[in-house]
Design a protein around this motif. Structure first.
Motif, PDB file in Angstrom:
ATOM      1  N   ARG A  77      -4.200  -3.564   3.297  1.00 37.98           N
ATOM      2  CA  ARG A  77      -3.367  -4.693   3.701  1.00 37.98           C
ATOM      3  C   ARG A  77      -4.278  -5.898   3.835  1.00 37.98           C
ATOM      4  NH1 ARG A  77       1.983  -5.926   3.295  1.00 37.98           N
ATOM      5  NH2 ARG A  77       2.431  -7.715   4.644  1.00 37.98           N
ATOM      6  N   ASN A  78      -4.054  -6.919   3.015  1.00 37.27           N
ATOM      7  CA  ASN A  78      -4.907  -8.105   3.005  1.00 37.27           C
ATOM      8  C   ASN A  78      -4.023  -9.337   3.118  1.00 37.27           C
ATOM      9  OD1 ASN A  78      -6.785 -10.040   0.738  1.00 37.27           O
ATOM     10  ND2 ASN A  78      -7.564  -9.394   2.709  1.00 37.27           N
ATOM     11  N   GLY A  79      -3.931  -9.861   4.336  1.00 39.16           N
ATOM     12  CA  GLY A  79      -3.025 -10.968   4.568  1.00 39.16           C
ATOM     13  C   GLY A  79      -1.594 -10.496   4.500  1.00 39.16           C
ATOM     14  N   GLU A  80      -0.784 -11.190   3.708  1.00 33.18           N
ATOM     15  CA  GLU A  80       0.636 -10.857   3.604  1.00 33.18           C
ATOM     16  C   GLU A  80       0.936  -9.962   2.402  1.00 33.18           C
ATOM     17  OE1 GLU A  80       3.031 -14.477   5.590  1.00 33.18           O
ATOM     18  OE2 GLU A  80       2.015 -15.040   3.721  1.00 33.18           O
ATOM     19  N   ARG A  81      -0.084  -9.358   1.823  1.00 32.50           N
ATOM     20  CA  ARG A  81       0.138  -8.512   0.658  1.00 32.50           C
ATOM     21  C   ARG A  81      -0.707  -7.251   0.739  1.00 32.50           C
ATOM     22  NH1 ARG A  81      -0.503 -11.361  -4.378  1.00 32.50           N
ATOM     23  NH2 ARG A  81       0.332 -13.138  -3.240  1.00 32.50           N
ATOM     24  N   GLU A  82      -0.328  -6.275  -0.062  1.00 31.87           N
ATOM     25  CA  GLU A  82      -1.108  -5.060  -0.200  1.00 31.87           C
ATOM     26  C   GLU A  82      -1.864  -5.108  -1.520  1.00 31.87           C
ATOM     27  OE1 GLU A  82       1.547  -1.744   0.147  1.00 31.87           O
ATOM     28  OE2 GLU A  82       1.400  -1.715   2.344  1.00 31.87           O
ATOM     29  N   VAL A  83      -3.108  -4.639  -1.493  1.00 34.93           N
ATOM     30  CA  VAL A  83      -3.935  -4.602  -2.698  1.00 34.93           C
ATOM     31  C   VAL A  83      -4.267  -3.147  -2.980  1.00 34.93           C
ATOM     32  CG1 VAL A  83      -5.988  -5.503  -3.847  1.00 34.93           C
ATOM     33  CG2 VAL A  83      -4.910  -6.828  -2.008  1.00 34.93           C
ATOM     34  N   ARG A  84      -4.012  -2.716  -4.190  1.00 34.07           N
ATOM     35  CA  ARG A  84      -4.209  -1.321  -4.566  1.00 34.07           C
ATOM     36  C   ARG A  84      -5.383  -1.212  -5.536  1.00 34.07           C
ATOM     37  NH1 ARG A  84      -0.751   3.347  -5.040  1.00 34.07           N
ATOM     38  NH2 ARG A  84      -1.393   4.734  -6.750  1.00 34.07           N
ATOM     39  N   PHE A  85      -6.261  -0.255  -5.259  1.00 30.12           N
ATOM     40  CA  PHE A  85      -7.410   0.013  -6.114  1.00 30.12           C
ATOM     41  C   PHE A  85      -7.330   1.459  -6.604  1.00 30.12           C
ATOM     42  CE2 PHE A  85      -8.663  -3.281  -3.135  1.00 30.12           C
ATOM     43  CZ  PHE A  85      -9.256  -4.239  -3.957  1.00 30.12           C
ATOM     44  N   GLU A  86      -7.258   1.629  -7.914  1.00 27.83           N
ATOM     45  CA  GLU A  86      -7.251   2.966  -8.492  1.00 27.83           C
ATOM     46  C   GLU A  86      -8.656   3.559  -8.550  1.00 27.83           C
ATOM     47  OE1 GLU A  86      -4.583   4.583  -9.081  1.00 27.83           O
ATOM     48  OE2 GLU A  86      -3.139   2.923  -8.877  1.00 27.83           O
ATOM     49  N   LYS A  87      -9.649   2.677  -8.567  1.00 29.94           N
ATOM     50  CA  LYS A  87     -11.050   3.079  -8.577  1.00 29.94           C
ATOM     51  C   LYS A  87     -11.889   1.893  -8.104  1.00 29.94           C
ATOM     52  CE  LYS A  87     -11.840   1.657 -13.361  1.00 29.94           C
ATOM     53  NZ  LYS A  87     -12.363   2.068 -14.699  1.00 29.94           N
ATOM     54  N   ALA A  88     -13.169   2.087  -7.950  1.00 26.25           N
ATOM     55  CA  ALA A  88     -14.049   0.988  -7.551  1.00 26.25           C
ATOM     56  C   ALA A  88     -14.080  -0.068  -8.650  1.00 26.25           C
ATOM     57  CB  ALA A  88     -15.458   1.509  -7.285  1.00 26.25           C
ATOM     58  N   PRO A  89     -13.904  -1.344  -8.310  1.00 24.43           N
ATOM     59  CA  PRO A  89     -13.951  -2.402  -9.325  1.00 24.43           C
ATOM     60  C   PRO A  89     -15.298  -2.412 -10.055  1.00 24.43           C
ATOM     61  CG  PRO A  89     -13.033  -3.236  -7.274  1.00 24.43           C
ATOM     62  CD  PRO A  89     -13.582  -1.879  -6.971  1.00 24.43           C
ATOM     63  N   GLU A  90     -15.256  -2.793 -11.307  1.00 23.66           N
ATOM     64  CA  GLU A  90     -16.462  -2.821 -12.126  1.00 23.66           C
ATOM     65  C   GLU A  90     -16.955  -4.232 -12.406  1.00 23.66           C
ATOM     66  OE1 GLU A  90     -15.569  -0.623 -15.631  1.00 23.66           O
ATOM     67  OE2 GLU A  90     -15.317   1.292 -14.578  1.00 23.66           O
ATOM     68  N   ARG A  91     -16.046  -5.241 -12.337  1.00 25.72           N
ATOM     69  CA  ARG A  91     -16.417  -6.624 -12.647  1.00 25.72           C
ATOM     70  C   ARG A  91     -15.747  -7.538 -11.614  1.00 25.72           C
ATOM     71  NH1 ARG A  91     -18.636  -7.530 -17.561  1.00 25.72           N
ATOM     72  NH2 ARG A  91     -17.790  -9.664 -17.638  1.00 25.72           N
ATOM     73  N   VAL A  92     -16.562  -8.144 -10.780  1.00 26.10           N
ATOM     74  CA  VAL A  92     -16.060  -8.936  -9.653  1.00 26.10           C
ATOM     75  C   VAL A  92     -16.486 -10.386  -9.802  1.00 26.10           C
ATOM     76  CG1 VAL A  92     -15.969  -9.122  -7.151  1.00 26.10           C
ATOM     77  CG2 VAL A  92     -16.384  -6.906  -8.213  1.00 26.10           C
ATOM     78  N   VAL A  93     -15.548 -11.301  -9.564  1.00 24.64           N
ATOM     79  CA  VAL A  93     -15.855 -12.722  -9.431  1.00 24.64           C
ATOM     80  C   VAL A  93     -15.683 -13.094  -7.968  1.00 24.64           C
ATOM     81  CG1 VAL A  93     -15.025 -15.066  -9.890  1.00 24.64           C
ATOM     82  CG2 VAL A  93     -15.320 -13.467 -11.775  1.00 24.64           C
TER      83      VAL A  93
END
Length: 350
Positions: A49-65
């Motif tokens: 839960r991040n602020g007013e939305r949910e963020v779903r991760f299927e795996k660890a991100p590989e490319r982040v900005v």
């Protein structure tokens, strides 16, 4: 002495015995973990839960900005330089401890990049310290637009107040910021990348350093104003943001504590009427606003007929802090250390 409160320091964890360097880059970052959360590993899919939305991760991100210096330095401190494909919005030189890692990260822009530049980095996650980057008007890109292109987004909890972005939406805080929000950011990003031990070690290291920085330091209620930038109508710290947290942790009293904005713009006549005992000057290494840089601030205080009457200006009672040390970031411990060092050298003159 007025030490950091237990709430300000955050709860101690079993990771306090770990040395930060000892569990940094040696902890592998798997593309996907099959271990259980009970073993200290991330179980995917992970939903935050991040602020007013949910963020779903299927795996660890590989490319982040990362759209802010603060967010980037957390990622680098977690040993994730190989995952960061772009960074932006810098006020200061990078932390010495992660300078070598930062050399590997492309600088998309010194300030805010364009959406096209962010999209060109081909990331699967975009992080930000300030919600203004995700704002509909004047931002880089909205979180909805990122989601439409399959890119996850994460906003620092330090910019959230009752689930809404302070810098991107509400402009004010209803409750004072605590360092717990920063620790939440560290722990959540560590969980996203399945490096929870590194996150706990980083939190424990910050807690230890913060306690050392304020040990024996007490300004005894002397007043302070934090001047971030701008010569004509200075941006000063309000009473509920990161800079005011530095004040309360060292026994200073922010003369603009009644302001709910993080950095309200005020007149010099207003500052002179408050006449703080100490001025904290933003030592920014950028040129976004007139007076970003420390020498420009010092010259202005020396020559301006209004600001020059401040008792702190006449006595040159200045403490210089980098912008990142005034913002909610892992650099807050360096801000505490500089305030503590100034008090030990000059406190008797107040």
């Amino acid at each position: 002495m007025r030490p950091l409160s237990r709430r300000a320091l955050g709860p101690l964890t079993g990771a306090a015995a770990l040395a930060l360097a000892g569990c940094g880059a040696s902890e592998a970052v798997p593309a996907q973990s099959t271990a259980t959360a009970g073993e200290g590993r991330t179980r995917y899919p992970l939903v935050l839960r991040n602020g007013e939305r949910e963020v779903r991760f299927e795996k660890a991100p590989e490319r982040v900005v990362s759209l802010d210096q603060g967010s980037t330095e957390i990622l680098l401190s977690l040993g994730l330089a190989d995952r960061v494909v772009g960074t932006a919005s810098w006020t200061d030189p990078v932390l010495d401890s992660v300078a070598a890692e930062n050399e590997r990260v492309p600088r998309l822009a010194d300030n805010a990049p364009t959406y096209e530049v962010v999209l060109g980095a081909d990331s699967d996650l975009v992080t930000a310290s300030f919600g203004r980057h995700f704002a509909e008007q004047g931002g880089v890109v909205t979180r909805d637009r990122l989601a439409e292109t399959g890119i996850a987004s994460y906003l620092s909890p330090t910019d959230l107040d009752d689930g809404r972005s302070v810098n991107g939406v509400t402009k004010t805080r209803t409750a004072p910021l605590t360092v717990d929000a920063l620790f939440t950011e560290i722990r959540e990003l560590a969980q996203v990348f399945d490096v929870t031990q590194r996150g706990e070690a980083l939190v424990a290291d910050l807690q230890r350093r913060a306690a050392e920085a304020v040990d024996g330091v007490d300004f005894g209620g002397r007043t302070v104003a934090f001047w971030f930038a701008n010569l004509d109508t200075p941006y000063v710290a309000g009473g509920r943001g990161a800079a005011s947290l530095l004040a309360t942790s060292t026994g200073l009293r922010n003369v603009f504590a009644d302001q709910a904005e993080d950095w309200p713009s005020v007149s010099w006549e207003y500052v002179v009427a408050a006449d703080p005992d100490v001025l904290v000057l933003g030592d920014l290494r950028r040129d976004r606003f007139p007076g970003d840089r420390l020498p420009d601030k010092e010259e202005f205080l020396r020559t301006d007929p209004v600001a020059g009457v401040l008792s702190a200006a006449q006595g040159q009672r200045y403490v210089a802090l980098h912008g990142a040390e005034l913002n909610p970031s892992i650099r807050y411990v360096d801000g505490l250390a500089k305030l503590g060092a100034w008090w030990r050298e000059h406190g008797s003159e107040l």
